[in-house]
Scaffold this active site. Structure first.
Site, PDB file in Angstrom:
ATOM      1  N   LYS A  13       0.780  -1.200   0.029  1.00 53.34           N
ATOM      2  CA  LYS A  13      -0.038  -0.087  -0.153  1.00 53.34           C
ATOM      3  C   LYS A  13       0.723   1.191  -0.102  1.00 53.34           C
ATOM      4  CE  LYS A  13      -1.280   0.067   5.054  1.00 53.34           C
ATOM      5  NZ  LYS A  13       0.007  -0.639   5.397  1.00 53.34           N
ATOM      6  N   ARG A  88      -6.067   2.999  11.468  1.00 53.94           N
ATOM      7  CA  ARG A  88      -5.922   1.596  11.702  1.00 53.94           C
ATOM      8  C   ARG A  88      -6.864   0.985  12.946  1.00 53.94           C
ATOM      9  NH1 ARG A  88      -0.004   2.175  10.121  1.00 53.94           N
ATOM     10  NH2 ARG A  88       0.862   0.106   9.880  1.00 53.94           N
ATOM     11  N   ARG A 122      11.897  -7.050   2.672  1.00 58.08           N
ATOM     12  CA  ARG A 122      11.746  -5.686   2.336  1.00 58.08           C
ATOM     13  C   ARG A 122      12.946  -4.798   3.324  1.00 58.08           C
ATOM     14  NH1 ARG A 122       6.409  -2.351   4.103  1.00 58.08           N
ATOM     15  NH2 ARG A 122       6.745  -2.700   6.336  1.00 58.08           N
ATOM     16  N   ARG A 155      13.911  -2.398   8.393  1.00 60.23           N
ATOM     17  CA  ARG A 155      13.520  -1.645   9.707  1.00 60.23           C
ATOM     18  C   ARG A 155      13.216  -2.551  11.022  1.00 60.23           C
ATOM     19  NH1 ARG A 155       8.168   0.994   7.063  1.00 60.23           N
ATOM     20  NH2 ARG A 155       7.274  -0.223   8.672  1.00 60.23           N
ATOM     21  N   ARG A 166       2.606  -7.474  14.375  1.00 57.28           N
ATOM     22  CA  ARG A 166       1.890  -6.523  13.312  1.00 57.28           C
ATOM     23  C   ARG A 166       0.853  -7.114  12.836  1.00 57.28           C
ATOM     24  NH1 ARG A 166       6.115  -3.617   9.951  1.00 57.28           N
ATOM     25  NH2 ARG A 166       4.331  -1.834   9.677  1.00 57.28           N
TER      26      ARG A 166
HETATM   27  P1  AMP Z   1       3.701   1.622   8.778  1.00 55.26           P
HETATM   28  O1  AMP Z   1       5.160   2.100   8.096  1.00 55.26           O
HETATM   29  O2  AMP Z   1       2.338   2.200   8.028  1.00 55.26           O
HETATM   30  O3  AMP Z   1       3.599   0.227   8.671  1.00 55.26           O
HETATM   31  O4  AMP Z   1       3.933   2.145  10.210  1.00 55.26           O
HETATM   32  C1  AMP Z   1       4.893   1.689  10.940  1.00 55.26           C
HETATM   33  C2  AMP Z   1       4.218   1.816  12.798  1.00 55.26           C
HETATM   34  O5  AMP Z   1       3.978   2.953  12.956  1.00 55.26           O
HETATM   35  C3  AMP Z   1       3.196   0.874  12.828  1.00 55.26           C
HETATM   36  O6  AMP Z   1       3.388  -0.428  13.237  1.00 55.26           O
HETATM   37  C4  AMP Z   1       2.614   1.555  14.214  1.00 55.26           C
HETATM   38  O7  AMP Z   1       3.440   1.415  15.271  1.00 55.26           O
HETATM   39  C5  AMP Z   1       2.745   2.985  13.995  1.00 55.26           C
HETATM   40  N1  AMP Z   1       1.511   3.471  13.139  1.00 55.26           N
HETATM   41  C6  AMP Z   1       1.689   4.033  12.055  1.00 55.26           C
HETATM   42  N2  AMP Z   1       0.216   4.728  11.809  1.00 55.26           N
HETATM   43  C7  AMP Z   1      -0.624   4.251  12.675  1.00 55.26           C
HETATM   44  C8  AMP Z   1      -1.909   4.510  13.144  1.00 55.26           C
HETATM   45  N3  AMP Z   1      -2.747   4.860  12.166  1.00 55.26           N
HETATM   46  N4  AMP Z   1      -2.310   4.096  14.496  1.00 55.26           N
HETATM   47  C9  AMP Z   1      -1.289   3.582  15.387  1.00 55.26           C
HETATM   48  N5  AMP Z   1      -0.143   3.277  15.125  1.00 55.26           N
HETATM   49  C10 AMP Z   1       0.551   3.636  13.865  1.00 55.26           C
END
Ligand code: AMP
Length: 219
Positions: A13, A88, A122, A155, A166
């Site tokens: 995404k 989320r 990744r 990461r 996750r």
């Molecule tokens: P992502 O890069 O979108 O996979 O986000 C990495 C991490 O950021 C997630 O595993 C959460 O710890 C935090 N995070 C990002 N977006 C949100 C959200 N909308 N609500 C809560 N935590 C978030």
């Protein structure tokens, strides 16, 4: 146009959203990227978020909501935006409802097996955040970002144990949003379960879904 992208970590995404945004002249807003930026700059939000992120947990709603509200009130969001990784949770979706109307929700539909395989390959740039996949889209020079020449690394939250966590959280807290947006009649599923699918093919599949949706809206 206001769009949101739903999908588990590694569904593609982020990559698709970053390519779609310029086509509509709207910003791509990734809450994950915003948090990483805040962590890099050691802001109060970054300090609050770091431990949750490293452990693969969701950052508390009030922290992410405050950050998101601020971001979408900026001038570049006047004509819309793409939200990637937000909402989320149900409280986040409800808060978004109060703030604005979302036109379309794209659901990146992918099996757990493919997600695990993708995530294990990744890596991303420690400087600009550009995402690479060791299998399908590696950097041209090993370990170095094509764009900004910083180091490309895995990461901490893409480590296999953290990914499992996750995914569990995605199933419990985020996947109910699929039906929430389906019931509102604005959800489009995009099937991206082919492990060999290139970012270009995923982008095209998302564009087709958006165009089909816009056609249906006209009728
Ligand atoms: P992502 O890069 O979108 O996979 O986000 C990495 C991490 O950021 C997630 O595993 C959460 O710890 C935090 N995070 C990002 N977006 C949100 C959200 N909308 N609500 C809560 N935590 C978030």
């Amino acid at each position: 146009m206001k769009k949101i992208f739903l999908g588990p970590p590694g569904s593609g995404k982020g990559t698709a959203a970053s390519r779609i945004a310029p086509k509509f002249n709207i910003p791509h807003i990734s809450t994950g990227d915003l948090f990483r930026e805040n962590i890099k700059n050691q802001t109060p939000i970054g300090i609050k978020a770091q431990q949750y992120m490293d452990e693969g947990k969701l950052v508390p709603d009030e922290v992410v909501i405050e950050m998101l509200k601020k971001r979408i009130s900026q001038n570049d969001c006047e004509n819309g935006f793409i939200l990637d990784g937000f909402p989320r949770t149900m409280p986040q979706a409800e808060m978004l409802e109060e703030l604005t109307d979302i036109d379309i929700a794209i659901n990146m539909d992918v099996t757990e097996e493919v997600v695990i395989t993708r995530n294990s390959a990744r890596i991303s740039c420690s400087g600009c955040g550009k995402i690479y996949n060791l299998r399908s889209t590696p950097p041209k020079e090993k370990g170095i970002c094509d764009e900004c020449k910083e180091k490309v690394v895995r990461r901490p939250d893409d480590e296999p144990e953290v990914i499992k966590k996750r995914l569990e959280i995605y199933k419990q807290q985020t996947s109910p949003l699929i039906n929430f947006y389906r019931n509102k009649g604005i959800l489009k599923d995009v099937f991206c379960d082919d492990i060999m699918q290139t970012p270009e093919e995923t982008f095209q599949a998302v564009m087709d879904a958006i165009e089909k949706f816009l056609e249906e809206m006209k009728k």
